[in-house]
Scaffold this active site. Structure first.
Site, PDB file in Angstrom:
ATOM      1  N   ASP A   1      -7.855  -5.627  -4.137  1.00 45.75           N
ATOM      2  CA  ASP A   1      -7.444  -4.386  -4.788  1.00 45.75           C
ATOM      3  C   ASP A   1      -7.564  -4.691  -6.297  1.00 45.75           C
ATOM      4  OD1 ASP A   1      -7.130  -2.394  -3.025  1.00 45.75           O
ATOM      5  OD2 ASP A   1      -4.889  -2.384  -3.139  1.00 45.75           O
TER       6      ASP A   1
ATOM      7  N   HIS B   1     -52.581  21.091   5.000  1.00 45.48           N
ATOM      8  CA  HIS B   1     -52.179  19.811   5.103  1.00 45.48           C
ATOM      9  C   HIS B   1     -53.559  19.110   5.928  1.00 45.48           C
ATOM     10  CE1 HIS B   1     -48.020  20.434   3.933  1.00 45.48           C
ATOM     11  NE2 HIS B   1     -47.956  18.980   3.710  1.00 45.48           N
TER      12      HIS B   1
ATOM     13  N   GLN C   1       0.776  -1.171   0.082  1.00 44.49           N
ATOM     14  CA  GLN C   1       0.002  -0.045  -0.043  1.00 44.49           C
ATOM     15  C   GLN C   1       0.843   1.396  -0.003  1.00 44.49           C
ATOM     16  OE1 GLN C   1      -3.367  -0.160  -0.469  1.00 44.49           O
ATOM     17  NE2 GLN C   1      -2.757  -2.317  -0.947  1.00 44.49           N
TER      18      GLN C   1
ATOM     19  N   HIS D   1       1.948   3.017  -3.517  1.00 40.48           N
ATOM     20  CA  HIS D   1       0.657   3.596  -3.972  1.00 40.48           C
ATOM     21  C   HIS D   1       0.903   5.120  -4.276  1.00 40.48           C
ATOM     22  CE1 HIS D   1      -2.843   1.287  -5.324  1.00 40.48           C
ATOM     23  NE2 HIS D   1      -2.553   0.707  -4.019  1.00 40.48           N
TER      24      HIS D   1
ATOM     25  N   GLU E   1      -9.372   2.208   5.395  1.00 41.22           N
ATOM     26  CA  GLU E   1      -9.995   1.639   4.228  1.00 41.22           C
ATOM     27  C   GLU E   1      -9.775   0.133   4.185  1.00 41.22           C
ATOM     28  OE1 GLU E   1      -9.173   2.175  -0.501  1.00 41.22           O
ATOM     29  OE2 GLU E   1      -7.627   2.844   0.884  1.00 41.22           O
ATOM     30  N   HIS E   2      -8.693  -0.368   4.438  1.00 44.36           N
ATOM     31  CA  HIS E   2      -8.499  -1.931   4.293  1.00 44.36           C
ATOM     32  C   HIS E   2      -7.971  -2.243   5.587  1.00 44.36           C
ATOM     33  CE1 HIS E   2      -7.131  -0.346   0.211  1.00 44.36           C
ATOM     34  NE2 HIS E   2      -8.014  -1.471  -0.100  1.00 44.36           N
TER      35      HIS E   2
END
Length: 421
Positions: free
Chosen positions: A351, A410, A249, A252, A317-318
């Protein structure tokens, strides 16, 4: 009490004022000048000139012919895996209708959004799996028109493998546009790009800020920052695998967040040493090292309960669980984008190929939202039908609520359904 062997500053989804203003200008220009503005921004930001914004059949065919068969087969298999998983999702989404009281039927319908725009990011490594993750759920949901945008490479075209994947995943139209100008074009439409109802897909800070600014005019999936991984480990975890998966990761982006939380200090220190050992062998060493130095964290918790508490607070996230019995922790783990159980389930599978979606919430967004799924391209519509007898039953209650609120018109509408004595 937790012990931080390595700690990083907390990131945020808030963009700085310069980014906000830049994106405002881009959106304004695209709304007012359409295709002309897009061509100018493409030349300014991507360094290429394109006469045609839309990607035609000739470009798609050229990309298909350029790719070796083994690459096309890998892309096709990933698309098939993603399709199979998301088809299973839609099988578990259904509408209903039943009579709740005599003469009163209530129900809901689950219907697709009519048009969707997906943004497929470029960057350091144009992501080939992303088209499957964004487009396939939309096709399964039944979206009528799927518009895809992806930025040009140095040669002025969408990277071949990415373009092939976008086409194979099922996009109806493809446009060679990147960044905030792509989000603006899909949100508001231009002479060439049709306006859509919702926009999905990750991107850089400018793309994310553009999604924030167009939200309301169109729907969006969620706002996301750079990728994150949190590995939850105990004394049984393999430090070599931990280091390998953290670096996967870290490569990235320098702003990615790789975090290790473990109940064993020896595992923590061995993992850090192993990471330093593996770094020089990476072709992406520069990016991964910058990321680890700036954003890597290693935390030692006093027992699994404390480790899980910190994990839920980080809401990353992961989430990869490398403990003696990973499945035993599922009920306690509540905040994550996607969960990877055991040392044989690395994040890279999710992924790239296994079938679950990789477009996931970051920066604690998982505390209130999940990742992309078929439901992002569906809307739940309720309906009701009352007979005269059913209306007579509910009208007095509705009228009384209106009287309490002071909504007189109403109230009259409800009372008009009360039968005369």
């Amino acid at each position: 009490m937790v012990q931080y062997l390595k700690q990083a500053e907390q990131s945020t989804l808030e963009a700085d004022s310069e980014v906000v203003e830049t994106v405002q200008d881009i959106i304004s220009e695209v709304r007012s000048r359409g295709d002309e503005a897009i061509r100018e921004f493409t030349e300014r930001f991507d360094g290429v000139e394109r006469k045609e914004i839309q990607v035609g059949e000739d470009e798609i065919r050229a990309a298909r012919e350029q790719l070796p068969e083994e690459k096309k087969e890998a892309i096709d298999e990933t698309i098939a895996n993603v399709r199979e998983f998301h088809e299973e999702q839609i099988e578990h989404i259904s509408g209903f209708e039943r009579e709740f009281k005599e003469g009163i039927k209530l129900g809901q319908r689950v219907v697709p959004i009519e048009t969707a725009g997906v943004y497929v990011p470029g960057g350091r490594h144009p992501l080939v799996a992303s088209p499957a993750m964004l487009i396939v759920p939309a096709t399964i949901a039944g979206v009528d028109r799927i518009v895809a945008c992806a930025p040009p490479g140095p040669d002025g075209t969408v990277q071949a493998a990415q373009l092939y994947a976008i086409d194979q995943a099922g996009a109806d139209e493809i446009y060679c546009i990147g960044g905030a100008q792509a989000i603006s074009a899909m949100a508001y439409g231009t002479e060439t790009v049709p306006a859509v109802n919702t926009v999905t897909g990750p991107g850089n800070v400018f793309t994310t800020e553009a999604k924030r600014q167009v939200y309301g005019h169109v729907g969006i999936d969620f706002l996301a920052g750079p990728t994150e991984v949190l590995i939850l480990a105990d004394e049984t975890a393999d430090p070599e695998l931990i280091a390998t998966d953290l670096l996967a990761q870290a490569e990235h982006d320098p702003n990615s967040r790789p975090v290790l939380i473990t109940t064993d200090e020896d595992v923590a220190r061995q993992s850090m040493a192993e990471l330093d050992r593996q770094l020089p062998a990476l072709r992406t060493e520069e990016t991964a090292e910058e990321c680890w130095d700036a954003n890597g964290e290693v935390i030692v918790a006093d027992g699994i309960d404390e480790a899980i508490e910190v994990t839920n607070d980080y809401a990353m996230e992961h989430l990869q669980v490398m403990t003696d019995d990973p499945r035993s922790h599922i009920d306690e783990l509540r905040n994550y984008g996607s969960l990877f159980l055991g040392s044989h389930s690395p994040v890279v599978f999710g992924d790239k190929a296994v079938g679950t979606n990789h477009t996931l919430p970051t920066l604690e967004v998982s505390k209130y939202s999940g990742g992309i799924w078929v439901g992002n391209y569906l809307k739940t519509l309720t309906h009701q039908e009352a007979t005269a007898e059913g209306a007579a039953h509910i009208a007095p209650l509705a009228a009384k609520i209106c009287e309490i609120e002071g909504t007189h018109a109403h109230q009259l509408s409800a009372e008009a359904r009360i039968p005369d004595e």
